[in-house]
Design a protein around this motif. Structure first.
Motif, mmCIF file in Angstrom:
data_model
loop_
_atom_site.group_PDB
_atom_site.id
_atom_site.type_symbol
_atom_site.label_atom_id
_atom_site.label_comp_id
_atom_site.label_asym_id
_atom_site.label_seq_id
_atom_site.Cartn_x
_atom_site.Cartn_y
_atom_site.Cartn_z
ATOM 1 N N ASP A 1 0.842 -1.240 -0.052
ATOM 2 C CA ASP A 1 -0.031 0.026 0.053
ATOM 3 C C ASP A 1 0.796 1.256 0.048
ATOM 4 O OD1 ASP A 1 1.004 0.534 2.535
ATOM 5 O OD2 ASP A 1 -1.010 -0.490 3.735
ATOM 6 N N GLY A 2 2.225 0.918 -0.354
ATOM 7 C CA GLY A 2 2.989 2.299 -0.260
ATOM 8 C C GLY A 2 3.680 2.675 0.982
ATOM 9 N N SER A 3 3.098 2.195 2.275
ATOM 10 C CA SER A 3 3.819 2.687 3.425
ATOM 11 C C SER A 3 5.103 1.680 3.748
ATOM 12 C CB SER A 3 2.850 2.310 4.660
ATOM 13 O OG SER A 3 2.390 0.897 4.652
ATOM 14 N N GLN A 4 6.130 2.201 4.524
ATOM 15 C CA GLN A 4 7.276 1.197 4.732
ATOM 16 C C GLN A 4 7.586 1.305 6.321
ATOM 17 O OE1 GLN A 4 10.910 2.608 2.871
ATOM 18 N NE2 GLN A 4 9.804 4.169 1.586
ATOM 19 N N LYS A 5 7.950 0.140 6.513
ATOM 20 C CA LYS A 5 8.402 -0.235 7.982
ATOM 21 C C LYS A 5 9.891 0.034 7.947
ATOM 22 C CE LYS A 5 8.320 -4.621 9.959
ATOM 23 N NZ LYS A 5 7.656 -5.376 10.541
ATOM 24 N N LEU A 6 10.139 0.951 8.781
ATOM 25 C CA LEU A 6 11.655 1.097 8.979
ATOM 26 C C LEU A 6 12.061 0.473 10.324
ATOM 27 C CD1 LEU A 6 11.851 4.805 8.104
ATOM 28 C CD2 LEU A 6 12.208 3.087 6.570
ATOM 29 N N VAL A 7 13.123 -0.284 10.503
ATOM 30 C CA VAL A 7 13.854 -0.758 11.698
ATOM 31 C C VAL A 7 15.037 -0.150 12.062
ATOM 32 C CG1 VAL A 7 14.515 -2.723 12.935
ATOM 33 C CG2 VAL A 7 12.642 -2.939 11.103
ATOM 34 N N PRO B 1 2.439 7.271 3.132
ATOM 35 C CA PRO B 1 2.079 8.296 2.398
ATOM 36 C C PRO B 1 0.505 8.119 1.985
ATOM 37 C CG PRO B 1 2.970 6.360 1.069
ATOM 38 C CD PRO B 1 2.979 6.079 2.537
ATOM 39 N N ASP B 2 -0.190 9.415 2.067
ATOM 40 C CA ASP B 2 -1.570 9.199 1.405
ATOM 41 C C ASP B 2 -1.798 10.552 0.977
ATOM 42 O OD1 ASP B 2 -4.305 8.432 2.065
ATOM 43 O OD2 ASP B 2 -4.551 8.855 4.001
ATOM 44 N N ASP C 1 -1.715 14.051 -0.546
ATOM 45 C CA ASP C 1 -0.584 14.844 -0.379
ATOM 46 C C ASP C 1 0.252 14.898 1.031
ATOM 47 O OD1 ASP C 1 -2.634 15.934 0.719
ATOM 48 O OD2 ASP C 1 -2.599 17.772 -0.005
ATOM 49 N N ARG C 2 -0.102 13.778 1.661
ATOM 50 C CA ARG C 2 0.586 13.919 2.920
ATOM 51 C C ARG C 2 1.588 12.679 3.029
ATOM 52 N NH1 ARG C 2 -3.287 13.745 8.140
ATOM 53 N NH2 ARG C 2 -4.536 15.804 7.681
ATOM 54 N N LEU C 3 2.607 12.652 4.040
ATOM 55 C CA LEU C 3 3.607 11.712 4.196
ATOM 56 C C LEU C 3 3.648 11.823 5.781
ATOM 57 C CD1 LEU C 3 5.421 9.461 3.387
ATOM 58 C CD2 LEU C 3 7.258 11.185 3.181
ATOM 59 N N THR C 4 3.070 10.759 6.397
ATOM 60 C CA THR C 4 3.190 10.674 7.886
ATOM 61 C C THR C 4 4.379 9.726 8.423
ATOM 62 O OG1 THR C 4 0.718 11.017 7.810
ATOM 63 C CG2 THR C 4 1.606 10.458 9.725
ATOM 64 N N LEU C 5 5.016 10.129 9.276
ATOM 65 C CA LEU C 5 5.777 9.239 10.040
ATOM 66 C C LEU C 5 5.212 8.879 11.308
ATOM 67 C CD1 LEU C 5 8.644 7.784 10.398
ATOM 68 C CD2 LEU C 5 9.578 10.288 11.125
ATOM 69 N N CYS C 6 5.351 7.752 11.701
ATOM 70 C CA CYS C 6 4.918 7.111 13.064
ATOM 71 C C CYS C 6 6.038 6.936 13.963
ATOM 72 C CB CYS C 6 3.808 5.835 12.780
ATOM 73 S SG CYS C 6 3.351 5.056 14.206
ATOM 74 N N LEU C 7 6.127 7.616 15.131
ATOM 75 C CA LEU C 7 7.337 7.243 15.890
ATOM 76 C C LEU C 7 6.986 6.325 16.906
ATOM 77 C CD1 LEU C 7 8.548 11.170 16.083
ATOM 78 C CD2 LEU C 7 9.591 9.301 14.741
ATOM 79 N N SER C 8 8.178 5.833 17.458
ATOM 80 C CA SER C 8 8.184 4.801 18.670
ATOM 81 C C SER C 8 8.969 6.108 19.841
ATOM 82 C CB SER C 8 9.139 3.639 18.329
ATOM 83 O OG SER C 8 8.544 2.754 17.625
ATOM 84 N N THR C 9 8.398 5.755 20.886
ATOM 85 C CA THR C 9 9.062 6.498 21.923
ATOM 86 C C THR C 9 9.582 5.748 22.986
ATOM 87 O OG1 THR C 9 6.879 6.243 23.113
ATOM 88 C CG2 THR C 9 7.306 8.401 21.969
ATOM 89 N N GLN C 10 9.372 4.328 23.097
ATOM 90 C CA GLN C 10 10.176 3.128 23.876
ATOM 91 C C GLN C 10 10.546 1.907 23.237
ATOM 92 O OE1 GLN C 10 6.593 2.754 26.912
ATOM 93 N NE2 GLN C 10 7.847 4.005 28.377
ATOM 94 N N VAL C 11 11.371 1.311 23.716
ATOM 95 C CA VAL C 11 11.829 0.014 23.317
ATOM 96 C C VAL C 11 10.844 -0.871 23.877
ATOM 97 C CG1 VAL C 11 13.468 -1.526 22.901
ATOM 98 C CG2 VAL C 11 14.002 0.598 23.114
ATOM 99 N N PRO D 1 14.515 12.603 -3.586
ATOM 100 C CA PRO D 1 14.448 14.169 -3.455
ATOM 101 C C PRO D 1 13.282 14.807 -3.672
ATOM 102 C CG PRO D 1 16.068 13.194 -5.100
ATOM 103 C CD PRO D 1 15.084 12.073 -4.552
ATOM 104 N N GLY D 2 13.076 15.794 -2.891
ATOM 105 C CA GLY D 2 11.649 16.730 -2.979
ATOM 106 C C GLY D 2 10.731 16.028 -2.127
ATOM 107 N N ALA D 3 10.626 14.962 -1.724
ATOM 108 C CA ALA D 3 9.613 14.322 -0.784
ATOM 109 C C ALA D 3 9.926 15.142 0.461
ATOM 110 C CB ALA D 3 9.871 13.046 -0.801
ATOM 111 N N ARG D 4 8.851 15.162 1.469
ATOM 112 C CA ARG D 4 8.840 15.701 2.865
ATOM 113 C C ARG D 4 8.033 14.944 3.735
ATOM 114 N NH1 ARG D 4 7.330 20.561 4.687
ATOM 115 N NH2 ARG D 4 5.596 20.438 3.196
ATOM 116 N N ILE D 5 8.440 14.809 4.927
ATOM 117 C CA ILE D 5 7.338 14.296 5.926
ATOM 118 C C ILE D 5 6.266 15.518 6.505
ATOM 119 C CG2 ILE D 5 7.169 13.618 8.438
ATOM 120 C CD1 ILE D 5 10.142 12.244 7.845
ATOM 121 N N THR D 6 5.417 15.422 6.208
ATOM 122 C CA THR D 6 4.262 16.408 6.558
ATOM 123 C C THR D 6 3.824 16.277 7.672
ATOM 124 O OG1 THR D 6 2.400 15.292 5.441
ATOM 125 C CG2 THR D 6 3.937 16.889 4.090
ATOM 126 N N HIS D 7 3.621 15.141 8.262
ATOM 127 C CA HIS D 7 2.707 14.962 9.722
ATOM 128 C C HIS D 7 3.503 13.761 10.560
ATOM 129 C CE1 HIS D 7 -0.430 16.648 7.249
ATOM 130 N NE2 HIS D 7 -0.939 16.821 8.253
#
Ligand code: SAH
Length: 344
Positions: free
Chosen positions: A76-82, A97-98, A100-110, A148-154
């Motif tokens: 679906d275009g999303s990516q998991k980063l380890v 990605p959605d 015109d958005r590109l959302t990054l989901c962050l972790s705060t704890q291991v 290049p040119g892509a940007r995290i928006t949320h």
């Protein structure tokens, strides 16, 4: 001696650091610009800083971006980063990605210590908290993978861990995200999600950061919530919604309530009606998340008609409710599916 992670410092603190190393304060602003605007992590490559200053700084500090160990693209275009930190601890971040958005989901704890029964991350237990710089390191690490040119928006704090149980680091990371000299995000584009720690919500309200808040509610009675979210035993179910009424949201924004739909547990029309009553008087919107399966889980996703019937009850009562089909389900990156071996 361990190195200072420059990502742990606000731009104003970088100025103080520069001064303590015998340089003028504006060297701190130059540093911030190298790190955040130019994306340079090698201190010795920051060419407008005097060579001697760079050497002194590099002996004591680093830009601690975690190693990107794995990157798994979804259909679906999303990516998991380890990401892997120096001590071998790993976390996952998800790029979604959605339009015109590109959302990054962050972790705060291991890992996570809250043991919600339906969440795979919860089966890991809490290994350790991340520092602010380690949280921000995920943003820089993710940004480095973009075309290049892509940007995290949320940015959403919805990865591994409970942000409000790692309060100080979470707040500092938000300040780094929003500082115009650091990452410069509008707080309107940032959402912090919590299991509903009332004292944390109240403390966060006082910081006046103007970020969006999402509450993982998932049930409408103490009986059910106690069963699927052990954290509820310390709180009466109305506590989080009450604290939400006092939370300063960005202008015209609504408080988000997340509600995972578990077949036969919390998905009856009666649950939906109770939800309506519970949220009375709150400028709320509800994200219904059909349960994402994982091996060994005792729950299942309700059939589609049942999901839509639940949503209809909410809509009929004038509550905004959307069904969130999680992204990255095929790669184990959907809500509640993040789990990673802890060390090497
Ligand atoms: N600890 C915070 C941040 C995690 S956000 C919180 O609980 O809000 C991740 C969201 O996904 C939470 O709403 C969580 O309850 C939900 N979730 C967990 N497991 C899930 C699953 N298997 N399917 C769907 N959603 C899930």
């Amino acid at each position: 001696m361990s190195l200072i992670n420059l990502l742990d410092l606000l731009p104003s603190e970088l100025e103080t650091l520069a001064e303590s190393l015998g340089g003028p304060r504006y060297r701190g602003r130059q540093l911030a610009s190298w790190i955040y605007a130019k994306g340079v992590t090698d201190i010795r490559a920051m060419s407008d800083l005097p060579r001697e200053f760079r050497e002194t700084l590099a002996a004591r500090a680093e830009v601690g971006v975690p190693e990107l160990e794995r990157r798994t693209p979804s259909q679906d275009g999303s990516q998991k980063l380890v990401f892997r930190y120096r001590d071998g601890a790993r976390v996952q971040s998800v790029l979604m990605p959605d339009d015109d958005r590109l959302t990054l989901c962050l972790s705060t704890q291991v890992g996570c210590g809250f043991s919600c029964a339906f969440c795979f991350t919860g089966t890991m237990g809490l290994e350790r908290n991340l520092g602010a710089g380690e949280i921000i390191g995920q943003v820089l690490g993710a940004r480095a993978t973009l075309a290049p040119g892509a940007r995290i928006t949320h940015v959403v704090y919805m990865g591994m861990g409970e942000p409000l149980a790692n309060y100080a680091a979470t707040v500092k990371s938000i300040k780094l995200l929003t500082d115009p000299q650091a990452l410069g995000f509008s707080p309107r584009r940032i959402t912090v999600s919590t299991v509903g720690l009332v004292s944390g919500i109240e403390k966060l309200a006082k910081e006046n950061l103007r970020v969006n808040l999402a509450i993982s509610l998932h049930a409408t009675s103490n009986e059910i919530r106690d069963r699927i979210m052990p954290v509820n035993k310390g709180f009466a179910i109305g506590g989080a919604p009450a604290a939400c009424k006092r939370f300063p949201l960005p202008f015209r924004q609504r408080m988000t309530f997340e509600y995972v739909l578990l077949e036969g547990v919390n998905d009856a029309p009666e649950d939906a009606r109770r939800l309506v009553r519970l949220l009375k008087g709150i400028r709320a919107k509800i994200n219904l998340i059909p349960f994402n399966d994982w091996e060994g889980s005792e729950f299942s996703r309700p059939p589609l008609p049942r999901i839509l019937a639940f949503q209809s009850v909410l809509l009929e009562h004038g509550i905004r409710a959307t069904v969130r089909w999680s992204k990255g389900e095929d790669i184990g990156a959907a809500c509640g599916q993040l789990r990673e071996a802890v060390t090497v």
